[in-house]
Design a protein around this motif. Structure first.
Motif, PDB file in Angstrom:
ATOM      1  N   CYS A  20       0.818  -1.208   0.000  1.00 10.25           N
ATOM      2  CA  CYS A  20       0.000   0.000   0.000  1.00 10.25           C
ATOM      3  C   CYS A  20       0.856   1.264   0.000  1.00 10.25           C
ATOM      4  CB  CYS A  20      -0.925   0.018   1.210  1.00 10.25           C
ATOM      5  SG  CYS A  20      -2.195  -1.241   1.119  1.00 10.25           S
ATOM      6  N   CYS A  71      -0.642  -0.510   5.203  1.00 12.83           N
ATOM      7  CA  CYS A  71      -2.009  -0.536   4.691  1.00 12.83           C
ATOM      8  C   CYS A  71      -2.981  -0.211   5.815  1.00 12.83           C
ATOM      9  CB  CYS A  71      -2.354  -1.926   4.165  1.00 12.83           C
ATOM     10  SG  CYS A  71      -1.142  -2.589   3.028  1.00 12.83           S
ATOM     11  N   ASP A  75      -6.912  -3.929   5.494  1.00  9.70           N
ATOM     12  CA  ASP A  75      -6.484  -4.064   4.097  1.00  9.70           C
ATOM     13  C   ASP A  75      -5.127  -4.740   3.942  1.00  9.70           C
ATOM     14  OD1 ASP A  75      -8.741  -2.732   3.491  1.00  9.70           O
ATOM     15  OD2 ASP A  75      -7.789  -0.813   3.013  1.00  9.70           O
ATOM     16  N   SER A 112      -2.944   4.087   1.844  1.00  9.87           N
ATOM     17  CA  SER A 112      -3.242   3.060   0.846  1.00  9.87           C
ATOM     18  C   SER A 112      -2.589   3.427  -0.489  1.00  9.87           C
ATOM     19  CB  SER A 112      -4.753   2.905   0.665  1.00  9.87           C
ATOM     20  OG  SER A 112      -5.219   3.933  -0.198  1.00  9.87           O
TER      21      SER A 112
END
Ligand code: SF4
Ligand code: SF4
Lengths: 146, 328
Positions: A20, A71, A75, A112
Motif C-alpha cells: 500500500c 495498509c 487491508d 493506501s
C-alpha cells in the motif's frame, strides 16, 4: 573550501509497506505531489516486518524522525500484519515517551496505494514537526555522528 | 523448614522425584542460594527463610532435560513464572513436582543492614515483626521496613500451580504487612514529569548499568538459548555502555522482549547489583497493556493468548501516545 552547514536538515526514515504505502509514495511521485527530500523511504514487505529494534536502530544511525506507513487496518496484504504492528508500535512509542524521548519523533500512518495525496501531506507535516523539534539528541549514538 | 525437608526426603526415597531444587545456605547468612539436592543426606543443607528471594522456576528449563522429575519449592509469585514457562513450552508440568510454600514476603538485605543489623545469620517472621538472628544475639525490626519493594505490592498469596502445599492453604489472603501500595504509583509519578526530567531520571539510572546481565539471566521470562544481546553484530554488545544510546537500547529491548510475558516477579530489580529500578520499565508495559488491551496478568493461566500475539479490530492507534499528553 569549506561549506558551512547552518540550516538544519532533518533526516527522516519512512518504513513503507510494499503493497500500500510504497505504492502510495509512487503515486505521489507520478502525480507530481511534492514532499521533502529529507524523507528516505525503506521498503518493507509489511508494516509488521518492522521490528521495534529497526526504529531504535534508525535513531542510532542519526535519524531525527521515524515514520511507519502501512495498509489501512483491514487491508493488509497478509490479512493481519498491520494489527500486530499497531500493538507493537503503540507500546514502543509509549515506552520512548516514558524514557523522555520527544514523542513527536515517531509516527504511524496508514496510507493506501490510492492515497498519494495523503502520503505527501503526511510527509510534509511530519518533516515540519521534526523541524520544530530539532535535532535528535536523546536517542543517538555518538559514534555514528560525523 | 523441617517439614519441607522431611517431605522432600520422602519423595526422594519413594522415587517420585529424582532431585530436589531448593535453597541452601550461602556464604553469608543473608544470602541463601538456589541449589540441587540429589541425595537425602544432602538435604541437611537445605534452608528456607525470608532471605530466600530467588525464584526457582527458571532452573526448571535445565532441570527438565534431566532424567526423572524435579521437586521444586515455589513461593506464590514464583508459580506465575512457572505457568508462563509452561505456556511457552519451556517447561513440562509432568517433569516437575511443585510444593507450594508459604511466603510472608522476602527480605531486602540492604534494608535489614540499614536498620543496623550486623553479622546476620538467619531470620524469621513473627506476625508483623522480623526476628533476625545475628552474631550478636537476636534483634527485631518491623517486617514492612525489611521487605523488598516488590513484596510491598504483592500479587497475593495464592499459588496458581502446585502439586501440594506446605505452610499455606489454598486461597490464603495476604497479610497486612503486604499489599501496602499501588504497584503503578511510581510509574504514574514518572509519567507526570516533563519529558526532560524523565529523560534525566532514566539517564541517571541507566548509566549505572555495568551490563553484568544479571537481570537477563535471573528473569524467568528471558529464556531464549540464543539471546540477541550475545550477537557480535548487535549495537549494544557484551560490555559496559559507552553512551546513552547503548543504555537505552539494552534496556528498551530487554523490557520489550518480556512485554506481555513479564509476570512482575521483581527478580530483575532484586538481582541488579547497581540498584536500577528495572521493574519500572516492565510495569510501564504492563500498565499500558492493561489500559489499552484490557487487564492481563502473565502467568495467571497456561492457555490465554499473550497481548502481543493477539489483536482486536478496534485497538487504539499508536497516535494515542501523543493524544494522551505525551510530550508534556
Ligand atoms: S522482567 Fe523482571 S519482573 Fe518481569 S518476569 Fe523478568 S525478572 Fe520477573
Ligand atoms: S542487572 Fe543491573 S547492572 Fe546488570 S545488566 Fe541488568 S540493569 Fe545492568
Amino acid at each position: 573550501m569549506q561549506v558551512e552547514h547552518t540550516e538544519f536538515r532533518p533526516k527522516i526514515v519512512a518504513f513503507c509497506c510494499n503493497w500500500c504505502s510504497y505504492a502510495g509514495a509512487d503515486l505521489a511521485g507520478s502525480s507530481r505531489l511534492a514532499y521533502p527530500a529529507d524523507v528516505k523511504i525503506i521498503r518493507v514487505p509489511c508494516s509488521c516486518r518492522v521490528n521495534p529494534m529497526f526504529i531504535l536502530r534508525a535513531f542510532q544511525r542519526g535519524a531525527d524522525g521515524v515514520i511507519l506507513c502501512g495498509c489501512h487496518p483491514g487491508d493488509c496484504h497478509y490479512t493481519t500484519g498491520n494489527y500486530y504492528a499497531r500493538r507493537r508500535m503503540t507500546l514502543l512509542f509509549s515506552m520512548l515517551d516514558y524514557l523522555g524521548v520527544e514523542d513527536g519523533r515517531t509516527r504511524v500512518e496508514w496510507v493506501s496505494a490510492a492515497e498519494g495525496v495523503k502520503f505527501s501531506a503526511t510527509m510534509n507535516e511530519f518533516v515540519a514537526k521534526i523541524h520544530e523539534l530539532g535535532e535528535n539528541v536523546r536517542l543517538e549514538d555518538l559514534r555514528c555522528k560525523n | 523448614m523441617q517439614e519441607l525437608i522431611t517431605r522432600a526426603k520422602e519423595l526422594l526415597a519413594d522415587g517420585t522425584v529424582s532431585r530436589v531444587l531448593g535453597w541452601k545456605k550461602g556464604d553469608l547468612g543473608w544470602d541463601p542460594e538456589p541449589a540441587y539436592f540429589e541425595k537425602e543426606e544432602d538435604l541437611e543443607g537445605f534452608v528456607y527463610n525470608p532471605f530466600c528471594g530467588a525464584n526457582l522456576s527458571k532452573y526448571l528449563i535445565a532441570a527438565g532435560k534431566l532424567e526423572g522429575r524435579t521437586l521444586v519449592f515455589l513461593k506464590p509469585c514464583d508459580t506465575y513464572s512457572f505457568n508462563q514457562l509452561v505456556k511457552e513450552h519451556r517447561v513440562k508440568k509432568e517433569k516437575t513436582y511443585i510444593i507450594g510454600v508459604g511466603c510472608r514476603g522476602t527480605l531486602d538485605p540492604e534494608k535489614v543492614r540499614a536498620a543496623g543489623m550486623k553479622g546476620i545469620e538467619d531470620a524469621a517472621v513473627d506476625g508483623e515483626t522480623l526476628k533476625v538472628a545475628t552474631l550478636y544475639g537476636e534483634k527485631e525490626m518491623p517486617l514492612k521496613d525489611a521487605l523488598l519493594d516488590r513484596c510491598l505490592v504483592c500479587k497475593g498469596k495464592t499459588h496458581v500451580a502446585y502439586d501440594e502445599l506446605i505452610g499455606t492453604q489454598a486461597g490464603e489472603e495476604a497479610g497486612p504487612g503486604e499489599l501496602a501500595g499501588d504497584r503503578f504509583a511510581e510509574v504514574e509519578r514518572l509519567e507526570a514529569l516533563p519529558p526532560k526530567e524523565r529523560f534525566a531520571f532514566w539517564q541517571g539510572q541507566l548509566s549505572k548499568c555495568i551490563r553484568c546481565n544479571a537481570c537477563r539471566n535471573a528473569c524467568p521470562a528471558c529464556s531464549c538459548l540464543k539471546c540477541v544481546f550475545d550477537s557480535s553484530q548487535f549495537d549494544s554488545s557484551q560490555k559496559a555502555n559507552a553512551d546513552t544510546f547503548e543504555e537505552q537500547m539494552f534496556h528498551i529491548i530487554r523490557a520489550y522482549h518480556v512485554a506481555g510475558r513479564c509476570t512482575d516477579c521483581g527478580e530483575c530489580s532484586r538481582v541488579c547489583p547497581q540498584g536500577i529500578p528495572l521493574h519500572l520499565l516492565n510495569r510501564k508495559f504492563i500498565k499500558d497493556i492493561n489500559t489499552f488491551y484490557g487487564e492481563y496478568q502473565a502467568g495467571a493461566d497456561t492457555e490465554s493468548r499473550a497481548p502481543l500475539t493477539d489483536f482486536t479490530f478496534e485497538d487504539v492507534e499508536p497516535g494515542i501516545v501523543s493524544k494522551r499528553g505525551g510530550g508534556r
